[in-house]
Write an enzyme that holds these catalytic residues in place. Sequence first.
Site, PDB file in Angstrom:
ATOM      1  N   GLU A   1      46.231  31.382  38.392  1.00 29.23           N
ATOM      2  CA  GLU A   1      45.483  30.162  38.130  1.00 29.23           C
ATOM      3  C   GLU A   1      46.534  29.054  37.952  1.00 29.23           C
ATOM      4  OE1 GLU A   1      42.821  30.225  34.754  1.00 29.23           O
ATOM      5  OE2 GLU A   1      42.232  28.130  35.124  1.00 29.23           O
TER       6      GLU A   1
ATOM      7  N   ARG B   1      50.093  45.338  31.263  1.00 29.12           N
ATOM      8  CA  ARG B   1      50.765  44.042  31.242  1.00 29.12           C
ATOM      9  C   ARG B   1      52.207  44.214  30.805  1.00 29.12           C
ATOM     10  NH1 ARG B   1      47.384  39.860  30.472  1.00 29.12           N
ATOM     11  NH2 ARG B   1      48.990  38.454  29.743  1.00 29.12           N
TER      12      ARG B   1
ATOM     13  N   LYS C   1      49.698  31.392  28.365  1.00 31.00           N
ATOM     14  CA  LYS C   1      49.967  30.070  28.929  1.00 31.00           C
ATOM     15  C   LYS C   1      49.557  28.971  27.959  1.00 31.00           C
ATOM     16  CE  LYS C   1      48.505  31.175  33.256  1.00 31.00           C
ATOM     17  NZ  LYS C   1      48.115  30.998  34.659  1.00 31.00           N
TER      18      LYS C   1
HETATM   19  P1  ATP Z   1      45.636  32.827  31.429  1.00 28.04           P
HETATM   20  O1  ATP Z   1      46.203  32.910  30.037  1.00 28.04           O
HETATM   21  O2  ATP Z   1      45.508  31.433  31.937  1.00 28.04           O
HETATM   22  O3  ATP Z   1      44.479  33.719  31.750  1.00 28.04           O
HETATM   23  P2  ATP Z   1      47.204  34.675  32.948  1.00 28.04           P
HETATM   24  O4  ATP Z   1      48.540  34.967  32.338  1.00 28.04           O
HETATM   25  O5  ATP Z   1      46.172  35.710  32.996  1.00 28.04           O
HETATM   26  O6  ATP Z   1      46.791  33.366  32.275  1.00 28.04           O
HETATM   27  P3  ATP Z   1      46.824  34.176  35.765  1.00 28.04           P
HETATM   28  O7  ATP Z   1      47.342  33.004  36.494  1.00 28.04           O
HETATM   29  O8  ATP Z   1      45.371  34.352  35.663  1.00 28.04           O
HETATM   30  O9  ATP Z   1      47.474  34.097  34.364  1.00 28.04           O
HETATM   31  O10 ATP Z   1      47.510  35.491  36.283  1.00 28.04           O
HETATM   32  C1  ATP Z   1      47.774  35.788  37.612  1.00 28.04           C
HETATM   33  C2  ATP Z   1      48.025  37.264  37.770  1.00 28.04           C
HETATM   34  O11 ATP Z   1      49.135  37.657  36.973  1.00 28.04           O
HETATM   35  C3  ATP Z   1      46.860  38.103  37.320  1.00 28.04           C
HETATM   36  O12 ATP Z   1      46.631  39.113  38.292  1.00 28.04           O
HETATM   37  C4  ATP Z   1      47.297  38.717  36.031  1.00 28.04           C
HETATM   38  O13 ATP Z   1      46.749  39.992  35.871  1.00 28.04           O
HETATM   39  C5  ATP Z   1      48.825  38.765  36.193  1.00 28.04           C
HETATM   40  N1  ATP Z   1      49.479  38.689  34.890  1.00 28.04           N
HETATM   41  C6  ATP Z   1      49.358  37.699  33.975  1.00 28.04           C
HETATM   42  N2  ATP Z   1      50.066  37.986  32.869  1.00 28.04           N
HETATM   43  C7  ATP Z   1      50.679  39.173  33.087  1.00 28.04           C
HETATM   44  C8  ATP Z   1      51.547  40.008  32.317  1.00 28.04           C
HETATM   45  N3  ATP Z   1      51.949  39.669  31.102  1.00 28.04           N
HETATM   46  N4  ATP Z   1      51.974  41.172  32.877  1.00 28.04           N
HETATM   47  C9  ATP Z   1      51.594  41.519  34.115  1.00 28.04           C
HETATM   48  N5  ATP Z   1      50.772  40.781  34.883  1.00 28.04           N
HETATM   49  C10 ATP Z   1      50.313  39.622  34.389  1.00 28.04           C
HETATM   50 MG    MG Z   2      44.055  34.942  33.853  1.00 27.11          MG
END
Ligand code: ATP
Ligand code: MG
Length: 565
Positions: free
Chosen positions: A43, A269, A279
């Site tokens: 996002e 994660r 974020k």
């Molecule tokens: P938000 O807090 O805005 O939901 P988010 O960290 O989930 O943020 P996205 O941009 O939705 O961010 O994430 C993009 C991709 O990265 C998604 O597939 C998510 O699963 C993956 N992702 C986000 N954070 C992690 C993490 N800490 N470890 C592994 N993958 C991650």
């Molecule tokens: Mg997300």
Amino acid sequence: MNVEENNAVEENRKSLNFIEAMVEKDLAAGRNDGRVQTRFPPEPNGYLHIGHAKAICIDFGIAQKYGGVCNLRFDDTNPVKEDVEYVDSILEDIKWLGYQWGNVYYASDYFQQLWDFALKLIREGKAYVDEQSAEEIARQKGTPTVPGTHSPFRDRPIEESLELFEKMNSGEIPEGKMVLRAKIDMAASNMHFRDPIIYRVIHIPHHRTGTTWKAYPMYDFAHGQSDYFEGVTHSLCTLEFEVHRPLYDWFIDQLADSDYRPRQTEFNRLNLTYTVMSKRKLLQLVQEKLVSGWDDPRMPTLTGMRRRGFTPGGIHNFIDRIGYTKYDGMNDISLLEHAVREDLNKRVMRVSGVIDPVKLVLTNYPENQTEEMEAINNPEDESMGTRKVMFTRELWIERDDFMEDAPKKYFRLTPGNEVRLKNAYIVKCTGCRKDEQGNVTEVYAEYDPQTKSGMPEASRRVKGTIHWVSVPHSLNAEVRLYDRLFMVEDPSAEKEKDFRELMNPESLIVKSGCKVEAYLKEAKPLDSFQFQRIGYFNVDKESAEGNLVFNRTVALKDSWKKQNG
Ligand code: ATP
Ligand code: MG
């Protein structure tokens, strides 16, 4: 890591992770006609962090390994927090990690298709416009063991929902007054099936579609369908989406007109110690100026790590080591630092930098004499060659490499003691001069001319070796020493304290008046070096000729454990 753990890691590296094993099984079964297609779906509401790198490595890595394609899809369904600045940074960071996407897609490209699909659900009696407030809807949700309550609008006529849905999009309906909900099952044990909200009204213009839309799809209504529209075969995401998967499948079942189905698979994660990764929190640090920006070298963002001197190679090593599993846990930041150190060790040049200088005068060395000493650029890589380093009577040395009254095991400069000056002579300390406050202002020593490389006593051994920089050839520099941004391992776990109160006040220490060797005059931002005996440093973007600025990427050894038990 101890030997056993390391062996386990090596073993693990050779075997497939569970995602690779699944893909191989699918390929063997001829699923999706042998096609492998993944996507990375950020996002654009912030900069990517090291957690995203883990997702990127599996999304792109699977496509690479199995001859498939990985597309980039911006999940831009919420105009409130999204911006093109973030889109641009995401593209840059993915390239930096060494990946190339097939196509760049935007979920907003599917707004029409999603809208049409929503209309289809309404017409089939599978969606309705609810006029209740968010609070009322939440109250009716029930709990996992208590069924929810039907909305009074649940059975409104299809025509009415169609009409109101149009109005939700035309601007006539204020934000928060109406939502579109899927009509599924208010008693379902999976809470996500209890008539999930699939559209809401937002009046803020979208960074790509402007004011065309006022009704925006929710994540659950956009994600799986976007995968489906694009032909994704393996939709990889983090474990928190596991409970969403049945709904993901349900929507696609309503949509699909063939056997093809994208399949969602979840992995753990990446959670790093001594930092935050949400974020929202990272944005707060930036907006409240608690850090200098998204690229502050203490941030867990990829742009921050790049500026700090972390390398794609180091990050890949780290992610390989922690692997992909089905269990969430914490990952130790010192393992990341270790991986970065290992990578830099192989690749970067050794130079001399003195962080806290004091002058060493070799009283028996001729004034105005200059010698060129040969220095090996990188003992780990012979192909990097050697260079000449200037040697003179006056040298900068590290203040703590001299002690007037030293304990027995101190093998550096102390009156009467000999040390080797790296790549040069053995010198014997004869004393020092101090100011009125008792601070050492100059250290004195005599050199032994027979101990230079090529001379008879070149191989004479003494217990200590110290680094130095010739005073007339040295350059001034500012050095920024970084430490953990937070004082506790998991700042998010401390519920009674705001995470900002847990920041480490010593996470940045700026040292000015440092001295570095002349070779670094031409160094460019992002260039990395090992300052011998101290650590790995890179040139900061604020560095300029005459005003060099270095960031400490990592210390030579992990000193954190020692200091803090
Ligand atoms: P938000 O807090 O805005 O939901 P988010 O960290 O989930 O943020 P996205 O941009 O939705 O961010 O994430 C993009 C991709 O990265 C998604 O597939 C998510 O699963 C993956 N992702 C986000 N954070 C992690 C993490 N800490 N470890 C592994 N993958 C991650
Ligand atoms: Mg997300």
